[in-house]
Design a protein around this motif. Structure first.
Motif, PDB file in Angstrom:
ATOM      1  N   CYS A 275       0.862  -1.190   0.000  1.00  0.00           N
ATOM      2  CA  CYS A 275       0.000   0.000   0.000  1.00  0.00           C
ATOM      3  C   CYS A 275       0.897   1.239   0.000  1.00  0.00           C
ATOM      4  O   CYS A 275       1.612   1.496   0.975  1.00  0.00           O
ATOM      5  N   PRO A 276       0.873   2.017  -1.057  1.00  0.00           N
ATOM      6  CA  PRO A 276       1.818   3.130  -1.164  1.00  0.00           C
ATOM      7  C   PRO A 276       1.458   4.345  -0.323  1.00  0.00           C
ATOM      8  O   PRO A 276       2.277   5.240  -0.161  1.00  0.00           O
TER       9      PRO A 276
ATOM     10  N   VAL B 166       5.135  -1.690   4.467  1.00  0.00           N
ATOM     11  CA  VAL B 166       5.981  -2.797   4.002  1.00  0.00           C
ATOM     12  C   VAL B 166       7.270  -2.243   3.406  1.00  0.00           C
ATOM     13  O   VAL B 166       7.270  -1.242   2.679  1.00  0.00           O
ATOM     14  N   GLN B 167       8.369  -2.869   3.749  1.00  0.00           N
ATOM     15  CA  GLN B 167       9.654  -2.467   3.165  1.00  0.00           C
ATOM     16  C   GLN B 167       9.652  -2.758   1.658  1.00  0.00           C
ATOM     17  O   GLN B 167       8.922  -3.610   1.181  1.00  0.00           O
TER      18      GLN B 167
ATOM     19  N   LEU C  87      -1.556  -0.282  -9.652  1.00  0.00           N
ATOM     20  CA  LEU C  87      -2.324   0.667  -8.844  1.00  0.00           C
ATOM     21  C   LEU C  87      -2.529   1.999  -9.546  1.00  0.00           C
ATOM     22  O   LEU C  87      -3.455   2.749  -9.200  1.00  0.00           O
ATOM     23  N   GLU C  88      -1.666   2.300 -10.531  1.00  0.00           N
ATOM     24  CA  GLU C  88      -1.888   3.529 -11.298  1.00  0.00           C
ATOM     25  C   GLU C  88      -3.210   3.505 -12.041  1.00  0.00           C
ATOM     26  O   GLU C  88      -3.772   4.551 -12.356  1.00  0.00           O
TER      27      GLU C  88
ATOM     28  N   THR D 234       2.436  10.295  -3.805  1.00  0.00           N
ATOM     29  CA  THR D 234       2.637   9.034  -3.076  1.00  0.00           C
ATOM     30  C   THR D 234       4.042   8.944  -2.509  1.00  0.00           C
ATOM     31  O   THR D 234       4.245   8.622  -1.340  1.00  0.00           O
ATOM     32  N   THR D 235       5.011   9.239  -3.340  1.00  0.00           N
ATOM     33  CA  THR D 235       6.391   9.082  -2.891  1.00  0.00           C
ATOM     34  C   THR D 235       6.744  10.086  -1.811  1.00  0.00           C
ATOM     35  O   THR D 235       7.582   9.795  -0.967  1.00  0.00           O
ATOM     36  N   SER D 236       6.078  11.227  -1.829  1.00  0.00           N
ATOM     37  CA  SER D 236       6.400  12.212  -0.797  1.00  0.00           C
ATOM     38  C   SER D 236       5.857  11.805   0.546  1.00  0.00           C
ATOM     39  O   SER D 236       6.408  12.115   1.586  1.00  0.00           O
ATOM     40  N   ARG D 237       4.705  11.050   0.502  1.00  0.00           N
ATOM     41  CA  ARG D 237       4.129  10.615   1.773  1.00  0.00           C
ATOM     42  C   ARG D 237       4.707   9.288   2.237  1.00  0.00           C
ATOM     43  O   ARG D 237       4.517   8.911   3.378  1.00  0.00           O
TER      44      ARG D 237
END
Length: 1092
Positions: free
Chosen positions: A1041-1042, A1062-1063, A1075-1076, A1084-1087
């Protein structure tokens, strides 16, 4: 200059101080000052003051002791300016200046060698010497060639030759050679020159005869020496060589060889230098010149620069024109050099050579006395060249080979109509033909020739508007394609000028004589017929008589009859494989001809029983393949030669070509397709389809007759296959009876004829699928709304809870469900009811192609269980095509699908992996139309084994290296993954089945899997997401889950998913791609810092 002094007195007064000063102080500055002032005096005035202004300059040169190079160079440049703008009238001045300039070039210690001076100084002196010789008047310059001047003239010539040969500077070399050319009064520059009459030319030739050996030997060394001195020097050297030889050895001078005046006795020892041009001297000189000429031609005939080659053409033309009688031993070499340039790649060289050849041919025919002698010389040269041609082709480089063949071609062009008389000599004909046989020997050692197969060639490439690419031949003794083009032109020239009947008979004898010469003889024969018809022939002279069209047609018919005879047409082209081969004896024990099956079970090769040997080598098979290809090329050549008249022999020639178009060997099928294109173009057909449709009546008649005698004519199915591949639906009514004959023959003897006829059925069904396309492969309608749910309005939580509460009440029996649209049920129109009541239901007649597809599919049901793997694979291909054709009639397809299901299930679950792979493709095709029929069967009988296989192979493929992609297991995995998603979506499988598919496919989302398997797995999940987006969104987020999801209301508990926190692991990249589809938040990557 804007204004120049034209008054001699003023000019003298103006120049006198500078001249006096230079005499007193011989410096570079004073020379340059005088040189500057000279440019202010016009030419006429300067002519009157020539001796005066030359005196101080000559005085500087005569000063004893060493002088600076700069001073001598300045003096030479000043003198050159004076001589370029004035004339020398005085013999004394000419002689002295020539001597003084030569002394400046000589070494002080060794007068016979050039001085070790700078290049600039030598160039300046040579320029001055060139100007001096141009400035000398005729009555003055001719005194240079008197016998008393032989020592001085010889010194000058030796010095110029040494500079031209030994000097490193290209400029100095070229200038020295130009001076040598001017010295013989044969300069070709744009300046005015002395007019040389016949008498003066005779004197000039007699004098230069004394220096001919030295000049020709030294200049030939320049020509054949280091190529790095550039083409300019070589061109100038060639020009000096042939101009000098042409001057001394001119026929018009040597005709009076016995009337030479003896030199005066008062000459003393100088008289020993005078050469008497007697007949003996002429013969000896001609022999020596022939040796030099041979070296020159060998080095320049294939020179990289076109100007050198052009000068060699000029050399040959000049000497053949002026010295043909005196240079008897050189005539052959000169002709060789001339004809060697007839096919030069440079247009200027080629045109000049053709003009020279025309002149030679006209001169040889102008006088009957010399005509036969000239023909004899040409024919002997041709015979000699043909004798040495095989050796030259084995030992020379491609450039030399190209030149030799151009010489060969040139001889034929210059002989023209006289080629016939040359070929009438059995010795010449035998030598020419054997030379061509050895030159055209093919290299048949490449194993790829026999390996390459044409399993899809006629079905895919043949339908298009373009012909297939012709395979390049590989020859034993050359690699350059231009050499082969030249050899073909030689053969066409022989056909154009020679006796067609004589050549054809001789070549046909060679064709039948030995298999060693058969391929080469066929190649030559093809081009000879093309040349005899006048197709693609570069005419140099017109031939005497053209063969009539009727004679040409009868000759072509006899050649085609020989080509297509069983002993030359049905050759062994593959190594039989016992494990899966169809034994020919099973078909006909008494027949001399047999059938053998290829690797794919497609097509057969007719072979003599004695030819089917286990010890057949690759060399033999390749040779047979090329033999058939060359014969097919010949039929195409003959079609172009006859044009529209070839239609008259289509009945006998088209059928064999179609046989080979369906051959299993790639080269043969390509050659046959090219021959079909040649035939269609020559006969005026716009395409192969028109060619076959217009001639389908007698083609199908032959097929029908030959199908009844398969033991003798096993290639009839190939013809039918090719006709299906290249025709259209208009052929279908004509082949109905033949199709029924094929099906009946298949019913009568499955074991014997099934491998043979499956190819026909496959091509038939492929043609039907092409002629009557169905909508089976149209993208599923659900794809149009693939992302509609994620592009609609955002989720309304309040409305979602109300709907959920209502559904719970209905489940517990509270409340009543509203029926929408039940108040006014739709009543069928009365007209439909009336029509149904009129009478019993009569089944409409099926289209003919549907009927054929049903009957073929019926045979496939029985053949699916055949023990031969190759046959099962072919039947599965046919079955897939049958499903495609029947898809438009579901009522006909479903019963047939029900019948073939048990056998297809066995292929899917308990067969060789190759069969499983092919059967799965059939299953996917069935799934597009028979959804309800397959849903339960696939769920219970197929899906468990497919998913188990995927799960079992996933760890193997994850650990495998790059070689794994070539294995059958990988191909099976890839095929299943590529088709599984669409199959699940079309069949609308239940949740439990989708869960099983998901569990089997999840391991393939790992980045450790091969890239193509990952892509195929992604396609499975994209289809599954269409089926149940919510469930698969949850499944993917359980893996990873991103981002975190905040509840819309504080009273609601936060969402907790297994994939949160999850790692980073091997599945993340592919999960994020999936998921896209659901609209992954941009930040997403910032959070989630773990994604950075």
């Amino acid at each position: 200059m804007d204004h120049q002094i034209d008054n001699p007195k003023l000019a003298f007064a103006y120049l006198r101080p500078a001249c006096v000063l230079l005499t007193r102080e011989p410096t570079v500055g004073n020379v340059e000052s005088l040189s500057t002032q000279l440019r202010h005096v016009n030419d006429g005035t300067l002519q009157q003051l020539q001796d005066y202004v030359l005196f101080p300059l000559r005085f500087v040169l005569k000063i004893p002791g060493p002088k600076q190079d700069g001073l001598v160079q300045a003096v030479a440049e000043a003198m050159a300016y004076i001589l370029e703008n004035t004339c020398v009238h005085c013999w004394q001045t000419l002689r002295d200046l020539l001597s003084e300039l030569c002394l400046c070039l000589c070494s002080p210690t060794d007068p016979g060698k050039p001085a070790p001076a700078s290049e600039e100084l030598k160039a300046a002196i040579l320029r001055c010497l060139d100007a001096l010789l141009h400035a000398a008047y005729g009555d003055v310059v001719f005194k240079l060639f008197e016998p008393t001047m032989l020592p001085g003239l010889g010194a000058a010539i030796s010095l110029l030759l040494a500079l031209g040969e030994q000097e490193k500077s290209r400029t100095v070399q070229a200038a020295a050679l130009k001076c040598l050319q001017v010295l013989t009064l044969q300069c070709d520059c744009s300046l005015d020159h002395v007019s040389v009459g016949q008498k003066e030319r005779h004197v000039l030739g007699s004098t230069m005869a004394s220096f001919l050996p030295g000049i020709t030997i030294a200049v030939s060394r320049v020509i054949t020496g280091d190529m790095r001195h550039g083409h300019t020097v070589t061109v100038r050297a060639v020009k000096v060589w042939f101009k000098t030889v042409g001057l001394v050895m001119a026929d018009d001078q040597l005709q009076k060889a016995g009337c030479e005046e003896k030199p005066p006795t008062e000459l003393g020892r100088v008289g020993e230098l005078v050469v008497q041009r007697t007949p003996d001297w002429m013969r000896n000189t001609s022999g020596r010149l022939a040796l030099l000429l041979k070296n020159i031609i060998s080095c320049t005939s294939a020179h990289q620069h076109w100007r050198v080659r052009l000068e060699m053409v000029n050399l040959s033309d000049h000497l053949l024109t002026n010295c043909k009688s005196s240079l008897g031993e050189c005539v052959g070499l000169l002709l060789e050099a001339l004809v060697g340039a007839v096919n030069d790649e440079e247009t200027i060289v080629r045109e000049r050579c053709e003009a020279a050849l025309m002149d030679v041919a006209e001169r040889s025919q102008s006088s009957d006395g010399n005509n036969q002698a000239f023909t004899d010389v040409l024919s002997e040269n041709l015979h000699s060249l043909a004798t040495s041609l095989p050796r030259l082709m084995r030992t020379s480089d491609d450039q030399r080979k190209m030149f030799v063949l151009n010489v060969f071609l040139g001889y034929l062009k210059i002989l023209g109509p006289r080629v016939t008389s040359v070929l009438n000599s059995a010795t010449h004909l035998q030598r020419l033909s054997k030379a061509l046989m050895q030159v055209l020997e093919l290299d048949v050692t490449d194993v790829r020739i026999v390996e390459e197969r044409s399993s899809i060639l006629t079905e895919e490439t043949g339908v298009g508007p373009h012909r297939p690419h012709a395979q390049r031949k590989h020859f034993l003794y050359f690699t350059d394609e231009r050499i082969f083009s030249t050899v073909k032109e030689i053969c066409r020239m022989l056909g154009y000028y020679g006796n067609m009947y004589l050549l054809v008979d001789h070549l046909m004898d060679l064709f039948k004589e030995s298999a060693v010469y058969r391929k080469q003889a066929a190649m030559v024969l093809n081009e000879v017929i093309t040349g005899a018809a006048g197709v693609v022939v570069t005419r140099c002279q017109e031939r005497q008589a053209k063969p009539s069209q009727e004679d040409l047609k009868s000759t072509v018919e006899s050649i085609i009859e020989e080509y297509t005879s069983p002993s030359h047409w049905h050759l062994s082209t593959r190594i039989s494989e016992d494990s899966e081969s169809w034994e020919p004896e099973q078909l006909s024990q008494s027949s001399l001809l047999s059938i053998s099956n290829d690797v794919e079970g497609k097509g057969n090769a007719l072979q003599s029983v004695h030819a089917v040997r286990k010890n057949s080598t690759i060399h033999d098979l390749n040779s047979n393949i090329w033999q058939i290809c060359i014969q097919l090329e010949g039929i195409g050549c003959f079609a172009h030669a006859l044009g529209m008249d070839f239609r008259l022999i289509l009945m006998t020639s088209l059928y064999p070509v179609l046989e080979k178009a369906g051959d299993e060997t790639l080269l043969i099928s390509q050659a046959a397709l090219n021959a079909m294109w040649d035939i269609s173009q020559a006969c005026g057909y716009a395409s192969l389809k028109e060619l076959i449709n217009e001639n389908s009546d007698y083609l199908l008649n032959n097929v029908s007759l030959n199908l009844q005698r398969l033991g003798v004519h096993p290639h009839a199915p190939r013809v039918l296959t090719v006709m299906f591949s290249h025709s259209d639906s208009s052929l279908l009514p004509l082949v109905g009876d033949i199709v029924q004959d094929v099906l009946l023959a298949l019913d009568m003897s499955y074991d014997e004829t099934s491998p043979l006829f499956c190819t026909v059925l496959h091509s038939l069904m492929k043609a039907l699928a092409r002629w009557f396309p169905s909508g089976i492969r149209i993208t599923n309608e659900n794809n149009k709304a693939k992302k509609v749910w994620c592009e609609q309005d955002q989720l309304n939580v309040h409305q979602f809870l109300l709907d959920f509460h209502k559904q719970m009440e209905l489940a517990e029996g509270i409340g009543v469900e509203e029926d929408v649209g039940t108040e006014n049920p739709e009543i069928p129109p009365l007209t439909d009811l009336d029509e149904d009541m009129e009478g019993p239901d009569v089944k409409a007649e099926l289209p003919y192609h549907i009927t054929i597809a049903k009957e073929v599919m019926e045979r496939c049901v029985h053949l699916l269980s055949d023990p031969r793997l190759r046959l099962r694979l072919k039947v599965l291909d046919v079955l897939e095509l049958c499903v495609c054709v029947l898809s438009e009639k579901e009522n006909e397809l479903l019963p047939m699908a029900h019948r073939c299901w048990p056998a297809l299930l066995l292929r899917l679950t308990a067969d060789d992996p190759l069969a499983v792979l092919r059967a799965f493709k059939v299953l996917c095709t069935l799934g597009e139309t028979c959804r309800d029929f397959l849903r339960k069967r696939v769920s219970k009988e197929v899906l468990p084994k497919l998913t188990a296989s995927l799960s079992k192979q996933a760890p193997v493929s994850a650990r495998a290296g790059p070689v794994y992609s070539h294995t059958l297991a990988y191909k099976l995995q890839l095929a299943v993954l590529q088709g599984l998603g669409s199959l699940c979506l079309r069949l609308d499988l239940g949740d439990s089945d989708l869960d099983a598919v998901t569990e089997a496919c999840l391991p393939y989302l790992s980045c450790r899997q091969p890239p193509k398997l990952q892509e195929a797995c992604l396609s499975v999940f994209r289809h599954l997401i269409e089926a149940d987006p919510d469930a698969f969104w949850f499944t993917l987020n359980e893996l990873y889950c991103p981002c975190s999801y905040s509840p819309p209301h504080p009273n609601l508990q936060p969402v907790q998913l297994s994939g949160m926190g999850v790692q980073r692991n091997e599945y993340i990249d592919n999960v994020l791609k999936l998921l896209e589809i659901f609209g992954l938040p941009q930040d997403t990557t910032s959070r989630n810092p773990k994604l950075r």
